[in-house]
Design an enzyme around this catalytic site. Structure first.
Site, PDB file in Angstrom:
ATOM      1  N   GLN B 258       0.742  -1.204  -0.104  1.00 33.68           N
ATOM      2  CA  GLN B 258      -0.026   0.006   0.095  1.00 33.68           C
ATOM      3  C   GLN B 258       0.783   1.239   0.024  1.00 33.68           C
ATOM      4  O   GLN B 258       0.624   2.170  -0.487  1.00 33.68           O
ATOM      5  CB  GLN B 258      -0.895   0.125   1.143  1.00 33.68           C
ATOM      6  CG  GLN B 258      -2.084  -1.105   1.036  1.00 33.68           C
ATOM      7  CD  GLN B 258      -2.917  -1.095  -0.102  1.00 33.68           C
ATOM      8  OE1 GLN B 258      -3.353   0.077  -0.647  1.00 33.68           O
ATOM      9  NE2 GLN B 258      -2.767  -2.226  -1.281  1.00 33.68           N
ATOM     10  N   HIS B 327      -8.382  -1.131   4.068  1.00 30.42           N
ATOM     11  CA  HIS B 327      -8.087  -2.496   4.205  1.00 30.42           C
ATOM     12  C   HIS B 327      -7.240  -2.741   5.676  1.00 30.42           C
ATOM     13  O   HIS B 327      -6.572  -2.303   6.087  1.00 30.42           O
ATOM     14  CB  HIS B 327      -6.680  -2.620   3.221  1.00 30.42           C
ATOM     15  CG  HIS B 327      -6.929  -2.490   1.689  1.00 30.42           C
ATOM     16  ND1 HIS B 327      -6.214  -1.219   1.340  1.00 30.42           N
ATOM     17  CD2 HIS B 327      -7.575  -2.996   0.806  1.00 30.42           C
ATOM     18  CE1 HIS B 327      -6.676  -0.936   0.105  1.00 30.42           C
ATOM     19  NE2 HIS B 327      -7.462  -2.026  -0.287  1.00 30.42           N
ATOM     20  N   ASP B 360      -7.454  -6.560  -4.375  1.00 31.83           N
ATOM     21  CA  ASP B 360      -7.068  -5.612  -5.437  1.00 31.83           C
ATOM     22  C   ASP B 360      -7.499  -6.114  -6.943  1.00 31.83           C
ATOM     23  O   ASP B 360      -8.168  -5.293  -7.626  1.00 31.83           O
ATOM     24  CB  ASP B 360      -5.674  -5.206  -5.475  1.00 31.83           C
ATOM     25  CG  ASP B 360      -5.434  -3.832  -4.346  1.00 31.83           C
ATOM     26  OD1 ASP B 360      -6.311  -3.612  -3.665  1.00 31.83           O
ATOM     27  OD2 ASP B 360      -4.220  -3.628  -4.185  1.00 31.83           O
ATOM     28  N   HIS B 419     -53.096  18.304   4.706  1.00 31.91           N
ATOM     29  CA  HIS B 419     -53.116  17.019   4.691  1.00 31.91           C
ATOM     30  C   HIS B 419     -54.127  16.362   5.224  1.00 31.91           C
ATOM     31  O   HIS B 419     -54.546  15.159   4.804  1.00 31.91           O
ATOM     32  CB  HIS B 419     -51.745  16.720   5.503  1.00 31.91           C
ATOM     33  CG  HIS B 419     -50.296  16.995   4.958  1.00 31.91           C
ATOM     34  ND1 HIS B 419     -50.084  18.062   4.402  1.00 31.91           N
ATOM     35  CD2 HIS B 419     -49.465  16.105   4.693  1.00 31.91           C
ATOM     36  CE1 HIS B 419     -48.780  18.027   3.943  1.00 31.91           C
ATOM     37  NE2 HIS B 419     -48.443  16.590   4.024  1.00 31.91           N
TER      38      HIS B 419
END
Lengths: 433, 433
Positions: B258, B327, B360, B419
């Site tokens: 990474q 991750h 990945d 309403h």
């Protein structure tokens, strides 16, 4: 209320006009909102109390920002018993509907490989509840109960105080019935900032939901990414799709029920029947005279009220899909069949006894719905908004061995050699490598 | 790479440092991004072509903005056959995993009441694919295939051209394999604006997904609400949670995988074992020397690389939940048991053969994951991102009659008389009313 024949020009005018109501078009307030957010980020409680004095004329401090058990008891004394009863009935329906939305964690497994998706409720959620002219217990239920059903660990609420430093009694009662853990007396952009970044008195949350004025809407957009937010709410809308079988009096009443929300609200009828169009117009004119929110209704209908006559049902359905209304009532001979062709709508009401306020208050589905054409991509608020997912990946050595050369090749083709190395290192002692 | 003992101070420093990498902290670019967006909104194609000439040094116009079938054929000639083969294998796994995410429309019915939720794929989606130093076919697959599985009607792609006015061959091949309908040669904030508002050449979409630089990220945030967007992506991260049973060489390789992404990437080991911590550090130093992206790795580790030693596994798990990493690898005696306590992570990799690059490229779950602590509330990209839901409400007259008085009471208590009227009107001729 204009009666217009559906043409491309009419459609374009209508769509352009509706989209202008988006909260995205109020960037002139952004600077003020940013100032408030930065102030709260920096000075925390001090800024919250200053803004509350300034905007709400209420003296709030660390000792009274939180609604106490005594204040909750007081609130119950102030409201009608019947509203508590109706809230409890609505709560049962809302919980029942939303419990059907719950998703399970799942996995698949074969041959050394396990893949899955883990569903976890959010830890802490903040619900914003406006004060002032629009105190809506139904909105409290609709925002809080899906979070409850999702299993959120802690639900806090922020709502602006009245000048006497109390929260609104109906809000407190609805929050307590819905199971809110803590109610903080702070409103506006300052409340949103406090929930996004944390202050001494107000804890940081994972997601902020709930309606509010333009300051609240812009503040939510500004903090999006630091915390989750629900969709950006615009003014309310109703769209009625009706043919010659519909009762014009019902349609008129339903259109007015959204028009009364505010001056930016929109009420549109799309019909294949010119006679119906004319009768609806007459019924609307009759009703307006006797309704308490006449002034709001008149302005909203003047600007965003339309009666559109389409040549046939398919053209009518197409324009409904383009409008992508928050509420869509289908009052046709066979509403289920018509519904199968609807692609974009927040909530769809089928048949002449499924009037929109049934959904606002009682039936169970959420009344927090995508507005302003966003039903093209947003969904009603629901349990999904209060969970998040994590992917699960587990491969055995044997499973990885079957594919590791492909992964290495893929990584190297993207010139990510350390990615490739992380796979290689696991097989560096194998024969033949 | 620092080895630090887990304390509250260390945790605070770490969390503060990580959050600073958020794309939300680059407001200095906002003004430029707004200028580009407004220019595209107003001048459409003309602005797109001007910006492309300015930023990408490519001469793009209405005749060459769209990648042609000939260009697709050319692209296949330019790439290795093996990459096409690997792309196809990965595609099968990605489609298989994502097809498990599909949700059904559902309804419940009893006693004259039908309630439900209708699931509809989005109509048109735009996928952004960066050019320049990072052309990743895997990213194309991960963004496009969930939309395909969801049933999206049309998938378009925008990607910046090279100076010769061609798109990158790997991008074209991956897009074609994934089933993209049209590829437009336009990049940056201008591409995002075009997909949000439409231009003569580029159609307006319902949602924009895909990674990009800070201009692209800020542009996506700016158009959010007009269109849907995926989550706002920050720099990549890996967090490894390991005990004394873990292989330090594997961990070192995974952390580096990474760290090589970019200088803002973060690689963190949290372990209960000081010995392991020391060995991982040694392995990292050895690996760095031989890896091609050494300079990036060194900078990323210096700033955002940590080895944290916790007193016990529960403390270690707690800090992992606070970091909420994109991750998370769990390499402990019983990784499944450890996983049950993980609340926040984008993707969780279990056991020593589930290294992050497996996810990945190949395993199937999406590699577009929430970064920068947003795993607290965001989920991996998936089929959910390419559908939306509509509530369905249908009551018979008898069903409405049983509850209509409660609805009227609720509406009137909120002072929404129109309403209430919309319910009343349906029973105005009943006896006793």
């Amino acid at each position: 209320m204009k009666i217009l024949t559906l043409t491309n020009e009419v459609k374009k005018e209508l769509l352009d006009k509706l989209i202008k109501r988006s909260p995205n078009n109020y960037s002139q307030y952004e600077k003020n909102v940013d100032l408030i957010i930065n102030e709260v980020k920096e000075k925390k409680d001090e800024a919250l109390f200053d803004f509350t004095l300034k905007f709400d004329k209420a003296n709030i401090n660390t000792t009274n920002i939180l609604v106490t058990n005594e204040e909750i008891d007081e609130a119950y004394e102030q409201v009608d018993n019947r509203i508590v009863d109706v809230i409890r009935k609505a709560k049962i329906n809302i919980e029942k509907y939303h419990s059907k939305q719950k998703q399970n964690s799942w996995f698949t497994s074969e041959d050394g490989k396990l893949l899955g998706q883990k569903v976890t409720p959010l830890n802490r959620v903040g619900v914003y509840v406006p004060g002032g002219k629009a105190v809506y217990p139904s909105s409290v239920l609709m925002n809080v109960l899906p979070a409850k059903v999702a299993g959120v660990n802690e639900i806090i609420m922020c709502t602006p105080p009245m000048e006497n430093a109390k929260a609104y009694a109906q809000t407190i009662v609805a929050a307590n019935e819905a199971g809110v853990d803590k109610i903080y007396k702070v409103g506006g952009a300052q409340a949103i900032a406090a929930m996004a970044f944390g202050a001494e008195s107000v804890p940081k949350v994972d997601k902020i939901v709930g309606p509010g004025n333009i300051y609240v809407a812009l503040a939510k957009k500004a903090v999006f990414g630091y915390v989750g937010i629900d969709s950006i709410a615009g003014p309310s809308e109703i769209l009625v799709l009706a043919d010659e079988t519909a009762n014009p009096r019902y349609i008129a009443a339903d259109l007015l029920s959204q028009a009364e929300h505010d001056e930016l609200a929109s009420a549109i009828l799309v019909t294949t029947d010119l006679d119906l169009a004319k009768q609806v117009k007459i019924e609307i004119d009759n009703f307006i005279k006797v309704l308490s929110r006449k002034d709001i209704i008149e302005k909203s209908l003047e600007n965003y009220g339309y009666i559109i006559v389409a040549e046939n049902i398919n053209d009518a359905i197409d324009v409904c899909n383009e409008i992508a209304s928050e509420h869509l009532e289908i009052i046709t001979k066979n509403p289920y069949e018509t519904m199968t062709k609807i692609k974009n709508a927040g909530a769809i009401f089928l048949g002449e006894y499924s009037s929109e306020p049934l959904g606002d208050y009682f039936a169970g589905p959420n009344h927090v719905l995508p507005t302003n054409g966003t039903a093209r991509f947003f969904s009603p608020l629901g349990v999904d908004d209060f969970i998040k997912k994590s992917s699960i990946i587990s491969y055995s050595k044997e499973a990885l061995e079957k594919v590791y050369k492909d992964i290495i090749y893929f990584a190297e083709s993207e010139k990510l050699t350390a990615h490739a190395n992380s796979i290689k290192v696991r097989f560096e002692n194998e024969k033949g490598e």
